[in-house]
Design an enzyme around this catalytic site. Structure first.
Site, PDB file in Angstrom:
ATOM      1  N   TYR A 128       0.835  -1.206   0.000  1.00 46.69           N
ATOM      2  CA  TYR A 128       0.000   0.000   0.000  1.00 46.69           C
ATOM      3  C   TYR A 128       0.871   1.256   0.000  1.00 46.69           C
ATOM      4  O   TYR A 128       0.615   2.203  -0.748  1.00 46.69           O
ATOM      5  CB  TYR A 128      -0.916  -0.012   1.223  1.00 46.69           C
ATOM      6  N   LYS A 135       0.957   4.081  -2.976  1.00 47.73           N
ATOM      7  CA  LYS A 135       0.554   5.466  -2.724  1.00 47.73           C
ATOM      8  C   LYS A 135       1.733   6.432  -2.857  1.00 47.73           C
ATOM      9  O   LYS A 135       1.546   7.588  -3.265  1.00 47.73           O
ATOM     10  CB  LYS A 135      -0.096   5.577  -1.344  1.00 47.73           C
TER      11      LYS A 135
END
Length: 351
Positions: A197, A201
């Site tokens: 993640y 991002k």
């Protein structure tokens, strides 16, 4: 030599997040939202449809997506809202989504695109390798990377193609080609235990910081939204236990920040982080939650000064793009002059 390229990159001035914004600009716009069947995407869809925009949702959740579109059609009496199945991890699925979205748009165009689709950590736990001593160890599954980064890259790439092809036939309709990227607080800080993640991002942040320096050549404004942990049903009980005492942001604050980006056509190349509401004094110092006569804010700008001092490569590259754009303008002007001068003569020959 000045290395400030704020003007060359067409970056707008800092955002006053407390200033009101006019939503009238969204009337008649067509906005495509990936991952729009639920979460932030659904919040954007409801808010912007209420402002008069036509919403085209792309998602893998057909049940929620179709239900939301029916709700929007009923609430706004606009039958043009659409749901289209779209798996953002598949190139052809996104290609089909964009093509069909343009066909279904009431005006045959896309005005804005929101690269919103995203998932929580899914797939192989990067920091927990297993069974790699086997003769044929299992290949890691990068589902989070595929959705949260590769999917965003596909969306942005297609948006750069389709947004400039928007045609505006009405002289009183202000063109607006806008790409809104959705990052996360994990774009800014280490997100312990969620490596895929964080990678994804951080990648979205890198895409934004690079793309906003050059998107002017396509006539597109690019902005970025970076939500913190939000107080929504998506936060599991375990997650709430980890966040106990820290505070979470409000879903409506994320929708409001995105709406500012969507509605204010002057905002270009800016990023807003959205988190818990806090109170500040006039000097920007944090105050207790019960403080009186204090400004309450939930969003603030990040990476706002990239273009104020850049290295030589970026300076030269952006200058070249400006020169190319100017050259195209002169060529177009020269072509118009030639047409104006030659048209009477060609008409005389045909006669």
């Amino acid at each position: 030599m000045s290395k400030n390229i704020v003007g060359l990159a067409r970056q707008s001035p800092p955002i006053d997040t407390e200033a009101p914004y006019d939503t009238a600009s969204l009337q008649g716009k067509t906005i495509a939202i990936t991952g729009g069947a639920s979460g932030f995407g659904a919040g954007f869809a409801r808010r912007w449809a209420g402002y008069g925009a036509t919403i085209i949702i792309g998602d893998i959740d057909s049940t929620q997506g179709k239900a939301l579109v029916e709700e929007l059609r009923k609430e706004t009496r606009n039958a043009s809202h659409q749901f289209l199945y779209c798996d953002v991890t598949l190139w052809q699925s996104q290609v089909d989504f964009f093509r069909r979205a343009v066909e279904l748009s009431p005006n045959g165009r896309l005005d804005q695109v929101v690269a919103n689709a995203g998932i929580e950590e899914s797939g192989t736990k990067f920091n927990e390798p297993h069974h790699l001593d086997q003769d044929e160890p299992p290949e890691p599954q990068w589902r989070t990377i595929d959705v949260n980064l590769k999917g965003v890259l596909y969306t942005a790439h297609l948006a750069l193609f389709w947004l400039p092809r928007s045609s505006y036939n009405s002289s009183d309709f202000k063109p607006d080609r806008h790409l809104l990227l959705i990052g996360s607080v994990a774009s800014l800080i280490p997100f312990a235990g969620h490596i895929q993640y964080s990678i994804a991002k951080h990648g979205v942040l890198g895409l934004f910081r690079s793309l906003r320096a050059t998107s002017f050549q396509h006539g597109i404004r690019v902005n970025l939204l970076l939500p913190y942990f939000m107080d929504t049903p998506m936060i599991s009980p375990v997650g709430r236990a980890f966040l106990a005492g820290i505070g979470m942001g409000k879903h409506e604050d994320v929708v409001d920040a995105a709406s500012r980006f969507a509605a204010d056509t002057s905002i270009r190349g800016r990023a807003l982080a959205v988190g818990p509401r806090v109170r500040l004094d006039d000097d920007g110092h944090l105050l207790p939650p019960n403080a009186q006569q204090a400004n309450e804010i939930s969003s603030f700008e990040v990476f706002a000064h990239d273009f104020e001092e850049v290295e030589a490569y970026t300076l030269r590259y952006v200058k070249i793009l400006n020169a190319v754009e100017a050259g195209r303008g002169y060529i177009g002007w020269a072509g118009d002059i030639v047409k104006a001068v030659c048209s009477p003569f060609l008409a005389w020959l045909k006669g």
